[in-house]
Design a protein around this motif. Structure first.
Motif, PDB file in Angstrom:
ATOM      1  N   ASP A   1       0.848  -1.192   0.000  1.00 26.61           N
ATOM      2  CA  ASP A   1       0.000   0.000   0.000  1.00 26.61           C
ATOM      3  C   ASP A   1       0.884   1.242   0.000  1.00 26.61           C
ATOM      4  O   ASP A   1       1.541   1.552   1.003  1.00 26.61           O
ATOM      5  CB  ASP A   1      -0.930   0.001   1.217  1.00 26.61           C
ATOM      6  CG  ASP A   1      -2.018   1.064   1.108  1.00 26.61           C
ATOM      7  OD1 ASP A   1      -3.210   0.695   1.156  1.00 26.61           O
ATOM      8  OD2 ASP A   1      -1.675   2.261   0.987  1.00 26.61           O
ATOM      9  N   TYR A   2       0.897   1.959  -1.121  1.00 18.47           N
ATOM     10  CA  TYR A   2       1.764   3.125  -1.236  1.00 18.47           C
ATOM     11  C   TYR A   2       1.247   4.299  -0.419  1.00 18.47           C
ATOM     12  O   TYR A   2       2.044   5.126   0.051  1.00 18.47           O
ATOM     13  CB  TYR A   2       1.906   3.533  -2.714  1.00 18.47           C
ATOM     14  CG  TYR A   2       2.832   2.629  -3.500  1.00 18.47           C
ATOM     15  CD1 TYR A   2       2.340   1.593  -4.282  1.00 18.47           C
ATOM     16  CD2 TYR A   2       4.214   2.819  -3.452  1.00 18.47           C
ATOM     17  CE1 TYR A   2       3.187   0.768  -5.000  1.00 18.47           C
ATOM     18  CE2 TYR A   2       5.079   2.005  -4.176  1.00 18.47           C
ATOM     19  CZ  TYR A   2       4.560   0.983  -4.944  1.00 18.47           C
ATOM     20  OH  TYR A   2       5.419   0.165  -5.644  1.00 18.47           O
ATOM     21  N   GLN A   3      -0.065   4.404  -0.223  1.00 20.26           N
ATOM     22  CA  GLN A   3      -0.618   5.514   0.548  1.00 20.26           C
ATOM     23  C   GLN A   3      -0.218   5.424   2.020  1.00 20.26           C
ATOM     24  O   GLN A   3       0.176   6.420   2.636  1.00 20.26           O
ATOM     25  CB  GLN A   3      -2.131   5.553   0.409  1.00 20.26           C
ATOM     26  CG  GLN A   3      -2.602   5.997  -0.977  1.00 20.26           C
ATOM     27  CD  GLN A   3      -4.103   6.154  -1.038  1.00 20.26           C
ATOM     28  OE1 GLN A   3      -4.829   5.584  -0.227  1.00 20.26           O
ATOM     29  NE2 GLN A   3      -4.583   6.922  -2.014  1.00 20.26           N
ATOM     30  N   GLN A   4      -0.324   4.208   2.576  1.00 18.02           N
ATOM     31  CA  GLN A   4       0.033   4.019   3.983  1.00 18.02           C
ATOM     32  C   GLN A   4       1.525   3.704   4.147  1.00 18.02           C
ATOM     33  O   GLN A   4       1.993   3.550   5.274  1.00 18.02           O
ATOM     34  CB  GLN A   4      -0.816   2.901   4.599  1.00 18.02           C
ATOM     35  CG  GLN A   4      -2.311   3.182   4.600  1.00 18.02           C
ATOM     36  CD  GLN A   4      -3.088   2.162   5.397  1.00 18.02           C
ATOM     37  OE1 GLN A   4      -2.656   1.730   6.459  1.00 18.02           O
ATOM     38  NE2 GLN A   4      -4.262   1.769   4.897  1.00 18.02           N
ATOM     39  N   ARG A   5       2.218   3.589   3.019  1.00 16.87           N
ATOM     40  CA  ARG A   5       3.650   3.293   3.017  1.00 16.87           C
ATOM     41  C   ARG A   5       3.962   2.077   3.902  1.00 16.87           C
ATOM     42  O   ARG A   5       4.812   2.115   4.781  1.00 16.87           O
ATOM     43  CB  ARG A   5       4.465   4.507   3.476  1.00 16.87           C
ATOM     44  CG  ARG A   5       4.305   5.735   2.576  1.00 16.87           C
ATOM     45  CD  ARG A   5       5.255   6.844   2.959  1.00 16.87           C
ATOM     46  NE  ARG A   5       6.654   6.457   2.815  1.00 16.87           N
ATOM     47  CZ  ARG A   5       7.311   6.412   1.644  1.00 16.87           C
ATOM     48  NH1 ARG A   5       6.692   6.717   0.525  1.00 16.87           N
ATOM     49  NH2 ARG A   5       8.582   6.051   1.605  1.00 16.87           N
TER      50      ARG A   5
ATOM     51  N   ARG B   1      -8.715  -1.068  -7.630  1.00 16.13           N
ATOM     52  CA  ARG B   1      -7.493  -0.694  -6.909  1.00 16.13           C
ATOM     53  C   ARG B   1      -6.326  -0.613  -7.882  1.00 16.13           C
ATOM     54  O   ARG B   1      -6.045  -1.544  -8.628  1.00 16.13           O
ATOM     55  CB  ARG B   1      -7.198  -1.700  -5.799  1.00 16.13           C
ATOM     56  CG  ARG B   1      -6.032  -1.303  -4.902  1.00 16.13           C
ATOM     57  CD  ARG B   1      -5.780  -2.380  -3.853  1.00 16.13           C
ATOM     58  NE  ARG B   1      -4.662  -2.041  -2.988  1.00 16.13           N
ATOM     59  CZ  ARG B   1      -4.780  -1.382  -1.841  1.00 16.13           C
ATOM     60  NH1 ARG B   1      -5.968  -0.969  -1.435  1.00 16.13           N
ATOM     61  NH2 ARG B   1      -3.713  -1.121  -1.104  1.00 16.13           N
TER      62      ARG B   1
END
Length: 623
Positions: free
Chosen positions: A599-603, A621
């Protein structure tokens, strides 16, 4: 006088300059030369066998050693010493029993299903002494595969170890229906149709049977059938001739082993590494081997210290298992100087030598049925072998361009393959010739033909397809990249699973990694996924793994999914099993193991829920 001194100075300066130039441009020249001369010398000896039609087989060499050094320990097993004379006499008794009671004859094929033990060797040699070829069966074999193996090699007799007799309960009837006689290394059997051997040994003669029964005039005569361990499908019976067994037996000697060495063999004897290189190499040298029923990481170094082991065999992940053992103050207290095997990754190689001392690791590349062998006699980390101009003259091989999408070699407008440049990765092909014959598989011309490629560079040529992606650097060192089937393509790029595995393995909480590709509907290629085992006492850290992947892996190579496992599925040769993992995919409703997704948003790598899974399947997604 002045003129003489001038000439002398010029000569010395020339020699010194040549020496410096050689050191700078050809640093391994002399080591390569001496190693190659050693190989050529042995090759000439094999050629003389052809010319004289008088072959000194591995069995003949063993009989010679039993006469030369009868009281020397040959095999040490569970603390019990078996000398060359002991194994010779017991194999003679078995040979006479095979002739008189089992009614075997020269030319018969006999299947052998036994664990690692001295009697494996006695039965093997006993059968060879009466001229029988032997098919080594994998002890993990299941009923369907077992019947298949007999059909492949044509064996009509099975000899089973005392500890494995019960494994035949479900298949004994099928074997008997196929007119296969079953004998076990027991004095008595609960099965009325399973004959016993041990009760017949005492009355048998320990004298050598007539040499005419096992003498051979051709190096190309089959002596063994060894079943290749694939991750899918039924086993294939690779034909092992006297030529191949003699070449393998010289491996330890080529690396510099002597009769004073003690060789540790923890690998299964039904595979070529242990039987051909390990046992065959011990016989060739007249050395001593320590035979283990099964590899044990906790017992390994104590065994080495107890028996003064100097050389050990490894394969696959064995060295990683040793590195995962708790550290001790005596990690470097041993006499081991060399390891011989294959499949050692760079990160494990460095860790192993740093922790256990400067042990020379000699990688050997070559499949059981293949016609090409690379040997890393220099010991350079991360390479499986070494080549040079002279080696290429003797053994014709090429690395050719490979299309990962089409899963086939790239051919030009004329239909011929294209060689790669130095440093580039390509499919390894080995030319089939008189010097490098390919003997194929027993019972299947179709499987044999499938491993061959024709019209590769010119019409009429034939090459053995190794199925391996390799690279050769400017210095002539050869690196294994991946199996063709294990490499996957994602976002227009090729992802080599071994490289991703090595990088992920550097994360402190990860003990083992198995990287593979999974299909996602609506996406071309396969997305990266990694099955991971967490180190005892540590926990999975999604943020740390994310940071590591971001830092050390290109975007296309970062695993999209992580699967936590308690135990890593392995083949019998300690290779990671990928097929079942690939087939099971990444559906959390069908997989009980914890799953995580990138998950790139939550790193971070976050838990893969059913909701997220559905969003991936429907394409909502972004990946």
């Amino acid at each position: 006088m002045t003129l003489f001194l001038g000439w002398l100075s010029a000569v010395v300066a020339g020699i010194f300059s040549a020496h410096v130039l050689q050191k700078l441009c050809f640093p391994f020249f002399w080591r390569d030369l001496f190693f190659l001369l050693k190989v050529i010398r042995y090759g000439v000896r094999l050629e003389l066998f052809k010319l004289t039609s008088s072959v000194c087989t591995v069995l003949d060499r063993f009989i010679q050693q039993a006469q030369r050094i009868p009281n020397k320990p040959f095999v040490i097993y569970n603390g019990n010493v078996h000398t060359y004379r002991d194994i010779e006499q017991r194999s003679n008794r078995l040979a006479n029993v095979f002739l008189e009671k089992v009614h075997l004859r020269k030319g018969d094929c006999v299947a052998l299903l036994m664990s690692n033990e001295p009697d494996f060797l006695c039965v093997w040699f006993g059968l060879a002494k009466i001229g029988c070829s032997v098919a080594f069966l994998n002890t993990n074999i299941k009923s369907k595969s077992l019947i298949h193996c007999f059909n492949c090699c044509g064996a009509k007799t099975l000899i089973v170890g005392s500890d494995l007799a019960e494994c035949l309960d479900g298949t004994l009837t099928s074997l008997l229906e196929d007119n296969i006689q079953v004998w076990t290394m027991k004095s008595q059997s609960e099965h009325t149709h399973m004959h016993t051997l041990l009760d017949k040994l005492d009355a048998a003669s320990d004298q050598l049977v007539p040499a005419a029964l096992h003498v051979t005039t051709s190096l190309k005569s089959p002596t063994l059938y060894i079943f290749t361990s694939g991750t899918t499908g039924l086993p294939k019976a690779a034909v092992i001739t006297h030529l191949q067994s003699l070449k393998a037996a010289a491996g330890l000697w080529a690396f510099g082993a002597t009769e004073d060495d003690v060789v540790y063999i923890p690998l299964p004897l039904y595979h070529s590494a242990a039987s051909l290189i390990g046992i065959g190499g011990t016989i060739h040298l007249g050395a001593t081997c320590i035979l283990k029923k099964k590899f044990s990481a906790s017992q390994f170094w104590n065994d080495c210290r107890t028996h003064n082991v100097t050389i050990f065999q490894y394969i696959g992940e064995l060295c990683r298992y040793l590195c995962n053992q708790p550290k001790t103050e005596v990690d470097k207290v041993h006499k081991v100087r060399m390891g011989v095997g294959n499949g050692l990754r760079q990160d494990v190689w460095r860790e192993f030598q740093s922790r256990f001392g400067n042990i020379k690791m000699c990688e050997v590349y070559g499949s059981t049925e293949g016609n090409l062998c690379f040997m890393n006699h220099i010991g350079k980390i991360g390479t499986v072998g070494r080549s040079n101009f002279f080696y290429r003259l003797l053994f014709k091989y090429d690395l050719v361009k490979y299309d990962m999408v089409k899963d086939e070699p790239v051919r030009n407008q004329y239909g011929f393959c294209q060689p790669v440049q130095k440093g580039e990765t390509g499919l390894l092909l080995s030319r089939v010739s008189v010097l490098s014959p390919f003997f194929g598989y027993a019972g299947s011309k179709q499987l044999t033909e499938k491993k061959l490629m024709r019209n590769v560079f010119v019409k009429g040529d034939t090459y053995f397809n190794t199925g391996d992606l390799m690279a050769e650097d400017q210095g002539g060192f050869i690196c294994f990249r991946d199996r063709v089937g294990d490499t996957f393509r994602w976002k227009g790029e090729n992802v080599a699973t071994t490289e991703v595995t090595e990088i992920l393995g550097l994360v402190d909480f990860i003990q083992e990694v198995n990287v593979y590709g999974v299909e996602i509907p609506g996406h071309e290629g396969r997305a990266g996924m990694a099955a991971v085992i967490i180190r005892p006492g540590l926990m999975f850290d999604g943020k740390k793994l994310f940071e590591h992947a971001m830092k050390d892996l290109p975007a296309y190579a970062r695993p999209l999914f992580i699967r936590l496992q308690e135990v890593m599925e392995m083949t019998s040769t300690f290779k990671q099993q990928k097929f079942q993992l690939v087939q099971s995919g990444f559906n959390p409703s069908k997989i009980s193991d914890p799953l995580f997704v990138l998950d790139y948003q939550q790193r971070s790598y976050i838990p893969l829920t059913d909701l997220i899974y559905q969003s991936i399947i429907t394409g909502e997604r972004k990946l």
